[in-house]
Design a protein around this motif. Structure first.
Motif, PDB file in Angstrom:
ATOM      1  N   MET A 107       0.817  -1.220   0.000  1.00  0.00           N
ATOM      2  CA  MET A 107       0.000   0.000   0.000  1.00  0.00           C
ATOM      3  C   MET A 107       0.855   1.278   0.000  1.00  0.00           C
ATOM      4  O   MET A 107       0.476   2.300  -0.509  1.00  0.00           O
ATOM      5  CB  MET A 107      -0.899   0.037   1.253  1.00  0.00           C
ATOM      6  CG  MET A 107      -2.324  -0.427   0.992  1.00  0.00           C
ATOM      7  SD  MET A 107      -3.065   0.316  -0.474  1.00  0.00           S
ATOM      8  CE  MET A 107      -3.488   1.941   0.149  1.00  0.00           C
ATOM      9  N   SER A 108       2.020   1.229   0.673  1.00  0.00           N
ATOM     10  CA  SER A 108       2.770   2.470   0.835  1.00  0.00           C
ATOM     11  C   SER A 108       4.204   2.323   0.350  1.00  0.00           C
ATOM     12  O   SER A 108       5.074   3.044   0.767  1.00  0.00           O
ATOM     13  CB  SER A 108       2.761   2.876   2.302  1.00  0.00           C
ATOM     14  OG  SER A 108       3.326   1.839   3.068  1.00  0.00           O
ATOM     15  N   ARG A 109       4.398   1.407  -0.544  1.00  0.00           N
ATOM     16  CA  ARG A 109       5.728   1.229  -1.127  1.00  0.00           C
ATOM     17  C   ARG A 109       6.017   2.442  -2.024  1.00  0.00           C
ATOM     18  O   ARG A 109       5.153   2.941  -2.741  1.00  0.00           O
ATOM     19  CB  ARG A 109       5.682  -0.068  -1.948  1.00  0.00           C
ATOM     20  CG  ARG A 109       6.760  -0.311  -2.917  1.00  0.00           C
ATOM     21  CD  ARG A 109       6.261  -1.504  -3.767  1.00  0.00           C
ATOM     22  NE  ARG A 109       6.925  -1.545  -5.050  1.00  0.00           N
ATOM     23  CZ  ARG A 109       7.966  -2.336  -5.316  1.00  0.00           C
ATOM     24  NH1 ARG A 109       8.421  -3.135  -4.378  1.00  0.00           N
ATOM     25  NH2 ARG A 109       8.522  -2.325  -6.505  1.00  0.00           N
ATOM     26  N   ILE A 110       7.248   2.933  -1.918  1.00  0.00           N
ATOM     27  CA  ILE A 110       7.606   4.102  -2.718  1.00  0.00           C
ATOM     28  C   ILE A 110       8.552   3.670  -3.829  1.00  0.00           C
ATOM     29  O   ILE A 110       9.528   2.977  -3.567  1.00  0.00           O
ATOM     30  CB  ILE A 110       8.289   5.180  -1.858  1.00  0.00           C
ATOM     31  CG1 ILE A 110       7.383   5.584  -0.698  1.00  0.00           C
ATOM     32  CG2 ILE A 110       8.669   6.388  -2.691  1.00  0.00           C
ATOM     33  CD1 ILE A 110       8.043   6.464   0.320  1.00  0.00           C
ATOM     34  N   GLU A 111       8.218   4.108  -5.034  1.00  0.00           N
ATOM     35  CA  GLU A 111       9.110   3.836  -6.149  1.00  0.00           C
ATOM     36  C   GLU A 111       9.541   5.139  -6.779  1.00  0.00           C
ATOM     37  O   GLU A 111       8.709   5.984  -7.105  1.00  0.00           O
ATOM     38  CB  GLU A 111       8.379   3.009  -7.211  1.00  0.00           C
ATOM     39  CG  GLU A 111       8.436   1.526  -6.973  1.00  0.00           C
ATOM     40  CD  GLU A 111       7.611   0.809  -8.010  1.00  0.00           C
ATOM     41  OE1 GLU A 111       8.117   0.556  -9.115  1.00  0.00           O
ATOM     42  OE2 GLU A 111       6.421   0.527  -7.716  1.00  0.00           O
ATOM     43  N   VAL A 112      10.828   5.283  -6.907  1.00  0.00           N
ATOM     44  CA  VAL A 112      11.360   6.455  -7.599  1.00  0.00           C
ATOM     45  C   VAL A 112      12.000   5.949  -8.877  1.00  0.00           C
ATOM     46  O   VAL A 112      12.891   5.104  -8.827  1.00  0.00           O
ATOM     47  CB  VAL A 112      12.385   7.185  -6.714  1.00  0.00           C
ATOM     48  CG1 VAL A 112      13.097   8.268  -7.509  1.00  0.00           C
ATOM     49  CG2 VAL A 112      11.688   7.776  -5.489  1.00  0.00           C
ATOM     50  N   ILE A 127       3.276  12.118  12.950  1.00  0.00           N
ATOM     51  CA  ILE A 127       2.654  10.802  13.161  1.00  0.00           C
ATOM     52  C   ILE A 127       1.172  10.888  13.476  1.00  0.00           C
ATOM     53  O   ILE A 127       0.443   9.933  13.243  1.00  0.00           O
ATOM     54  CB  ILE A 127       3.390   9.982  14.257  1.00  0.00           C
ATOM     55  CG1 ILE A 127       3.423  10.719  15.570  1.00  0.00           C
ATOM     56  CG2 ILE A 127       4.787   9.630  13.808  1.00  0.00           C
ATOM     57  CD1 ILE A 127       4.183   9.969  16.656  1.00  0.00           C
ATOM     58  N   VAL A 128       0.707  12.086  13.925  1.00  0.00           N
ATOM     59  CA  VAL A 128      -0.706  12.173  14.271  1.00  0.00           C
ATOM     60  C   VAL A 128      -1.567  12.042  13.015  1.00  0.00           C
ATOM     61  O   VAL A 128      -2.718  11.632  13.087  1.00  0.00           O
ATOM     62  CB  VAL A 128      -1.005  13.499  15.010  1.00  0.00           C
ATOM     63  CG1 VAL A 128      -1.104  14.655  14.036  1.00  0.00           C
ATOM     64  CG2 VAL A 128      -2.270  13.373  15.840  1.00  0.00           C
ATOM     65  N   ALA A 129      -0.974  12.358  11.859  1.00  0.00           N
ATOM     66  CA  ALA A 129      -1.739  12.252  10.617  1.00  0.00           C
ATOM     67  C   ALA A 129      -2.071  10.804  10.302  1.00  0.00           C
ATOM     68  O   ALA A 129      -3.018  10.518   9.584  1.00  0.00           O
ATOM     69  CB  ALA A 129      -0.935  12.861   9.471  1.00  0.00           C
ATOM     70  N   GLU A 130      -1.287   9.887  10.850  1.00  0.00           N
ATOM     71  CA  GLU A 130      -1.453   8.459  10.596  1.00  0.00           C
ATOM     72  C   GLU A 130      -1.377   8.139   9.113  1.00  0.00           C
ATOM     73  O   GLU A 130      -2.091   7.281   8.598  1.00  0.00           O
ATOM     74  CB  GLU A 130      -2.762   7.942  11.219  1.00  0.00           C
ATOM     75  CG  GLU A 130      -2.742   8.150  12.725  1.00  0.00           C
ATOM     76  CD  GLU A 130      -3.916   7.500  13.439  1.00  0.00           C
ATOM     77  OE1 GLU A 130      -4.805   6.985  12.750  1.00  0.00           O
ATOM     78  OE2 GLU A 130      -3.923   7.534  14.676  1.00  0.00           O
ATOM     79  N   TYR A 131      -0.514   8.869   8.442  1.00  0.00           N
ATOM     80  CA  TYR A 131      -0.264   8.562   7.051  1.00  0.00           C
ATOM     81  C   TYR A 131       0.746   7.417   7.003  1.00  0.00           C
ATOM     82  O   TYR A 131       1.616   7.324   7.861  1.00  0.00           O
ATOM     83  CB  TYR A 131       0.331   9.768   6.332  1.00  0.00           C
ATOM     84  CG  TYR A 131      -0.688  10.826   5.965  1.00  0.00           C
ATOM     85  CD1 TYR A 131      -2.008  10.489   5.691  1.00  0.00           C
ATOM     86  CD2 TYR A 131      -0.308  12.144   5.877  1.00  0.00           C
ATOM     87  CE1 TYR A 131      -2.929  11.457   5.353  1.00  0.00           C
ATOM     88  CE2 TYR A 131      -1.219  13.128   5.535  1.00  0.00           C
ATOM     89  CZ  TYR A 131      -2.530  12.766   5.275  1.00  0.00           C
ATOM     90  OH  TYR A 131      -3.427  13.716   4.934  1.00  0.00           O
ATOM     91  N   PRO A 132       0.668   6.573   6.004  1.00  0.00           N
ATOM     92  CA  PRO A 132       1.588   5.437   5.941  1.00  0.00           C
ATOM     93  C   PRO A 132       3.015   5.841   5.587  1.00  0.00           C
ATOM     94  O   PRO A 132       3.943   5.116   5.874  1.00  0.00           O
ATOM     95  CB  PRO A 132       0.993   4.560   4.843  1.00  0.00           C
ATOM     96  CG  PRO A 132       0.143   5.465   4.034  1.00  0.00           C
ATOM     97  CD  PRO A 132      -0.356   6.527   4.944  1.00  0.00           C
ATOM     98  N   VAL A 133       3.166   7.010   4.952  1.00  0.00           N
ATOM     99  CA  VAL A 133       4.505   7.413   4.521  1.00  0.00           C
ATOM    100  C   VAL A 133       4.948   8.634   5.314  1.00  0.00           C
ATOM    101  O   VAL A 133       4.196   9.580   5.495  1.00  0.00           O
ATOM    102  CB  VAL A 133       4.520   7.765   3.017  1.00  0.00           C
ATOM    103  CG1 VAL A 133       5.876   8.338   2.619  1.00  0.00           C
ATOM    104  CG2 VAL A 133       4.168   6.543   2.195  1.00  0.00           C
ATOM    105  N   CYS A 134       6.202   8.558   5.825  1.00  0.00           N
ATOM    106  CA  CYS A 134       6.721   9.702   6.546  1.00  0.00           C
ATOM    107  C   CYS A 134       8.072  10.080   5.952  1.00  0.00           C
ATOM    108  O   CYS A 134       8.931   9.238   5.726  1.00  0.00           O
ATOM    109  CB  CYS A 134       6.868   9.365   8.025  1.00  0.00           C
ATOM    110  SG  CYS A 134       7.485  10.748   8.979  1.00  0.00           S
ATOM    111  N   LEU A 135       8.227  11.396   5.677  1.00  0.00           N
ATOM    112  CA  LEU A 135       9.475  11.891   5.110  1.00  0.00           C
ATOM    113  C   LEU A 135      10.158  12.791   6.145  1.00  0.00           C
ATOM    114  O   LEU A 135       9.498  13.580   6.801  1.00  0.00           O
ATOM    115  CB  LEU A 135       9.203  12.709   3.843  1.00  0.00           C
ATOM    116  CG  LEU A 135       8.308  12.031   2.801  1.00  0.00           C
ATOM    117  CD1 LEU A 135       8.021  12.983   1.652  1.00  0.00           C
ATOM    118  CD2 LEU A 135       8.954  10.755   2.288  1.00  0.00           C
TER     119      LEU A 135
END
Lengths: 296, 348, 430
Positions: free
Chosen positions: B1-6, B148-156
């Motif tokens: 679901m939250s895999r990042i591809e560049v 982290i409060v956003a509870e988004y799967p991706v954090c930068l």
């Protein structure tokens, strides 16, 4: 280092000598006139035929019964309460607009700033010909669409509005510079952080930009308010306070009383009231607003 | 679901390439560090993933969806800035909840999350304070909490620890790593600090001049650097890279006579890498050199040694008593040697 | 410290020595004169030339002529100089400031030092109408200099266009109304592209109103300056007519009309007739691209126009020598030849009949007949509105006029209020 020794005394004298020129200027040109004005407001105007005499609060009583005073007071209240917020709103809008990366940004900034560097008298002369019926710019534009232009400056209903528009036009560009400087000191990351959270531009402005601009706003507000009481140059050219005092403001009335009616005493009375009013407004703004302002 | 591809990512500014054809994948729930010296394009890459920077060419995919041109808000990523980007006029609680309010999340839910996040980062007692009233570490935690409060799967994260002192940095490293594991976030973390990279990352992307030098686990990068640059970038002190002169008689340290010969099969001008801790000092056998200086660090000492006109560093246990100018011989076993060709590419 | 002080002391001594020398060198009589400029044109240059001519003839007098802005500024500066104890010796100020200057104790009457028979003849050589403002309690306080009056400028081309005789301007109110109605030009969409007549009502509304009132047989104040006649039927009627030109006859825009821009409106053909000061004559002549005429103001019961402009005053705190020198200067500047020159260059009225007999002005009048209209009208003219407390009383009147013209008040109501307030102000001068 004995206190009170000859060296200490000499230092004291030296210090006071250094302060004297500044103190003298301050007393001579600020404090003395203020006190003299207050004192004069309790006397009649002295002339060769009628020497000055002490009349306590008679000048103040006269003021309360003076319909012109109440009229210019009301005019000034309307004038201030419209010019201050409107010029601030325009200043912010323009500052945000020219803070963007837009083509010819320098030119646009210049254009907005131009009214500020023009002398008020010159500005008033320009606007006089905008407003003049038959030959004025406004009339020419309205005429093109088949409208008969109202007699802007010759009508008690429109004249104050005309003066207000001019004041806003003159002030907004000046205040824009302060907002522009403030905006540029805001870190870009704040907007980026908000963008990531999905905040709209309006939300970001309302919740972040505007509150962070509050110190500037307070400064601008006080300046603008003081301007609205002390900047009357345009009235001399544009309306002379008329028709029927419809565009006269407090300070213009004071000028008339002092230099046309040659009644320094009553002018002093009005000046005392104006000063008290300004002091009250400034104190009010600082105490009430200061608590709600975030200073970095 | 939250895999990042560049994929083949390029960023150009006025004709110069800040990021040049960069590709990597961050598997879901893992921690990837973008590492490199300043100006190498790592922050730009992160900002392109976030959507704060336009992409010149290439693609960014999050959870399999192409978000290359998507609005930052639509990418469901949270971000911690180097400057923290806290709103100075808002309290800690308001800062943390800023995004939830924007997204009109119900008040009850907001309170619940605030309580939980404040507990996680240890800010329960500071919720009413303004950022200016907090210490650097506390501000860091607020920024973390907001992410982290956003509870988004991706954090930068963009160099989040660079404004902290060394001790605090060490603590926060492990805290962030623990948090990432606990919450299962997919993390991309930018730093120029190799310690952070080594201690936190599942995967390191080491960049130089906008180009990827090597991708791999910290172990890979340390033990099998694919270029001399990587070799020299990692390690404290970094790996010694010795220029070789090779001829018919075999190879030796460039600038030394036959007593500087090494047992390796290489071409002329190739580079030989040896980690300082793998070097043994011996007054009698090995390549002759001269001690230049000794830094005593307590458990061990770092000795700078001149081999002809080249310098190497050796790390030896205890307090080394070598004086400046004193002759010494160095040696190492062939097993610890790394060999790079004249372009700096790994050969063995 | 000590050496610095010593140096300063030496410097001071040196400076005062130089000043002392400078003072000693100037044995001749020093005069300082304040004067205003109220109309366009290079007036300061003309004044400087006149002064230079005087100094050449009188080497024992040196004159410092200070341009002091408009009339209001000049009065403020002259009075400020007076209060500071460093007054000028003479000034050109509003003719209507006489009462105020007397009350301030600022000026002395000319009768006190203009005592030779020659001086007395000189005092009688001016037009009586121009002397009225300066003659109070039987004494002469002001000598007319840059004096004006109101005249009617009209666009001859517009008259021709609507079939009116361009050589027959309106002679009375009735004709003014009727001709103006003909002169109004409306576009197809109903907007007015040319008005019939415009009378300015900002800046000096009281002045224009004086003309209406005088034409209706009503003077607005007495000679003692302590009574006004605002609420008489004739006054109210006059104001009603002025307002009706806009509201009832539709030949003039409603609301007030700006003094400063009216000249341009006329020269651009936006109104066929305007009432304005003669001081604008030269400027209109230079800018109008059509044939225009100048006529006396129309009559109702009679003709009438107030005079305006500035008089010479001499300040009280002057020595005998300075008084004589100032008198000499004023006499020089009011010689028929100077007066003629001044009138030609500015458009102001020649202040004395013999000025119109000089060859220069005779020739000018022949070439440009409008130049003498103001003079001809002088026999119907009277003093400009002026009383004690003149600033306040004048403003009461002006406000009342503007209130009526803008429709805020009815003429009767506005004038009664102004009368009541003026009476209260003037009570203590009776």
């Amino acid at each position: 280092m004995r206190i009170g020794g000859p060296v200490a005394i000499r230092n004291q004298v030296y210090g006071w000598l250094l302060l004297t020129p500044a103190a003298f200027l301050l007393v001579a040109f600020t404090h003395y006139p203020a006190v003299a004005t207050l004192a004069q407001s309790f006397f009649t105007q002295g002339t060769a035929l009628h020497p000055s005499k002490f009349i306590e609060f008679e000048n103040y009583r006269f003021m309360f019964d003076d319909p012109v005073f109440w009229k210019v007071f009301r005019n000034n209240a309307i004038y201030s309460s419209i010019t201050v917020p409107t010029s601030i709103a325009f200043a912010i809008l323009m500052a945000i607009w020219v803070n963007e990366k837009l083509p010819l940004r320098g030119l646009v900034r210049m254009a907005y700033f131009t009214p500020t560097i023009l002398p008020m008298i010159a500005v008033a002369n320009i606007w006089l010909f905008f407003y003049t019926p038959e030959i004025g710019l406004l009339d020419q534009i309205l005429g093109r669409f088949g409208f008969q232009s109202p007699n802007w400056l010759g009508n008690t209903d429109t004249v104050l509005g005309c003066v207000i528009v001019l004041a806003i036009w003159k002030d907004a560009g000046f205040f824009m510079i302060f907002y522009l400087a403030a905006l540029q000191s805001l870190p870009v990351e704040l907007e980026e952080a908000a963008r990531l959270e999905g905040a709209s531009r309006w939300y970001y402005f309302r919740r972040v930009t505007f509150p962070l601009l509050m110190p500037t706003t307070l400064f601008v507000m006080i300046n603008s308010l003081i301007n609205s009481f002390k900047l009357i140059d345009h009235l001399f050219i544009l309306t002379k306070g008329g028709p029927d005092n419809a565009s006269s403001l407090l300070l213009y009335y004071i000028y008339e009383v002092a230099f046309s009616f040659l009644d320094q005493a009553y002018a002093s009375t009005l000046t005392v009231v104006l000063l008290a009013l300004l002091a009250l407004l400034a104190v009010g703004q600082f105490t009430i607003l200061d608590k709600r302002i975030h200073y970095r | 679901m939250s895999r990042i591809e560049v994929v083949s990512l390029v960023k150009e500014w006025n004709g110069t390439r800040a990021v040049d054809n960069l590709s990597f994948v961050v598997p879901e729930g893992t921690f990837t560090v973008l590492l490199g010296p300043s100006g190498c394009g790592k922050s730009t890459t992160l900002r392109m993933i976030a959507g704060l920077e336009d992409v010149t060419a290439g693609r960014v995919l999050i959870g399999g969806k192409d978000v290359t041109r998507a609005d930052p808000a639509k990418r469901q990523v949270s971000m911690v800035f180097q400057s923290y980007a806290l709103f100075p006029h808002l309290s800690v609680a308001e800062n943390i909840l800023f995004g939830l309010k924007v997204r009109k999340i119900a008040a009850a839910e907001r309170d619940k999350r605030l309580k939980r996040v404040a507990g996680v980062v240890g800010l329960e007692d500071f919720l009413d304070r303004k950022p200016a009233q907090l210490s650097g570490g506390q501000r860091q935690r607020v920024a973390l909490a907001r992410a982290i409060v956003a509870e988004y799967p991706v954090c930068l994260m963009d160099e989040p620890l660079s404004n902290l002192d060394a001790k605090l940095r060490g603590e926060m490293r492990s805290e962030i790593r623990d948090l990432q594991r606990k919450l299962g976030m997919t993390m991309v973390y930018v730093t120029h600090d190799q310690t952070e990279a080594m201690s936190m990352a599942d995967q390191v992307v080491l960049m130089k001049d906008g180009v990827c030098e090597q991708i791999g686990t910290p172990d890979d990068l340390y033990n099998r650097p694919s270029t001399a640059f990587v070799a020299r970038f990692l390690g404290m002190p970094p790996m010694n890279v010795i220029r070789l002169a090779c001829g018919a008689q075999g190879c030796r340290v460039a600038g030394l006579e036959s007593d500087g010969s090494v047992t390796v099969e290489a071409g002329d001008g190739w580079l030989l890498g040896v980690r300082p801790e793998d070097i043994a000092l011996d007054p009698s056998c090995g390549i002759p050199g001269q001690a230049i200086a000794v830094d005593y660090l307590g458990a061990d000492s770092v000795v700078r040694i001149a081999l002809g006109e080249q310098q190497i560093i050796a790390r030896v246990a205890g307090h080394c008593q070598l004086g400046s100018g004193q002759p010494i011989r160095v040696s190492w076993t062939p097993a610890v040697q790394h060999l790079f060709d004249d372009q700096g590419r790994r050969v063995a | 410290m000590r050496t610095t002080l010593k140096k300063a002391a030496i410097g001071l001594a040196a400076a005062s020595a130089v000043l002392g020398l400078a003072a000693a060198a100037q044995a001749k009589t020093q005069l300082t004169m304040y004067y205003p400029v109220a109309v366009g044109g290079p007036l300061t240059k003309i004044v400087d030339d006149l002064i230079a001519g005087f100094e050449k003839q009188n080497p024992d007098v040196s004159v410092k002529a200070i341009y002091a802005g408009n009339y209001d500024d000049a009065r403020v500066k002259a009075l400020a100089a007076l209060n500071s104890g460093e007054p000028g010796q003479l000034a050109v100020l509003y003719a209507l400031d006489s009462y105020e200057l007397i009350e301030q104790g600022a000026i002395i009457p000319f009768d006190e030092f203009a005592t030779t028979p020659e001086d007395k003849t000189w005092l009688k050589s001016f037009y009586p109408a121009l002397m009225e403002n300066g003659t109070i309690q039987g004494k002469t306080w002001g000598i007319p200099f840059q004096r004006s009056t109101i005249v009617m400028y009209y666009n001859k081309d517009a008259f021709k266009e609507v079939g009116l005789d361009p050589e027959k301007p309106p002679q009375n109110w009735d004709e003014l109304t009727k001709m103006s109605q003909k002169l109004v030009k409306k576009e197809a969409d109903g907007t007015v592209s040319r008005w019939g007549v415009m009378v300015p009502s900002t800046g000096y509304p009281y002045w224009m109103f004086q003309a209406f009132a005088m034409q209706n047989g009503q003077l607005l104040m007495n000679n003692a300056g302590n009574e006004v006649y605002f609420d008489t039927p004739a006054s109210v009627e006059a104001l009603t007519y002025w307002r009706d030109l806009g509201t009832k006859y539709g030949v003039m825009p409603t609301g007030t009309i700006e003094w400063a821009t009216l000249r341009q409106a006329f020269t651009e053909g936006k109104t066929a007739i305007m009432w304005h000061t003669t001081g604008n004559l030269t400027a209109v002549k230079d800018t109008a691209k059509f044939n225009f005429g100048v006529a006396m103001l129309p009559a109702m019961k009679q003709r009438g126009s107030p005079t305006g402009g500035g008089n010479f005053y001499i300040f009280k705190k002057t020595s005998k020598e300075e008084q004589q020198a100032a008198l000499k200067l004023i006499k020089y500047l009011t010689q028929p030849e100077r007066t003629a020159e001044w009138s030609i260059k500015t458009g102001y009225v020649g202040t004395r009949p013999d000025a119109y007999e000089t060859p220069a002005l005779k020739k000018y009048a022949q070439e440009f007949p409008p130049a003498v209209v103001a003079r001809d009208q002088l026999k119907f003219a009277s003093a400009e509105f002026s009383t004690y407390q003149t600033g306040r009383v004048r403003k009461l009147l002006s406000d009342a006029i503007q209130a009526v013209l803008t429709g805020a008040k009815q003429p009767k109501e506005a004038m009664s209020e102004a009368q009541k307030q003026a009476d209260a102000l003037l009570r203590r001068y009776k």
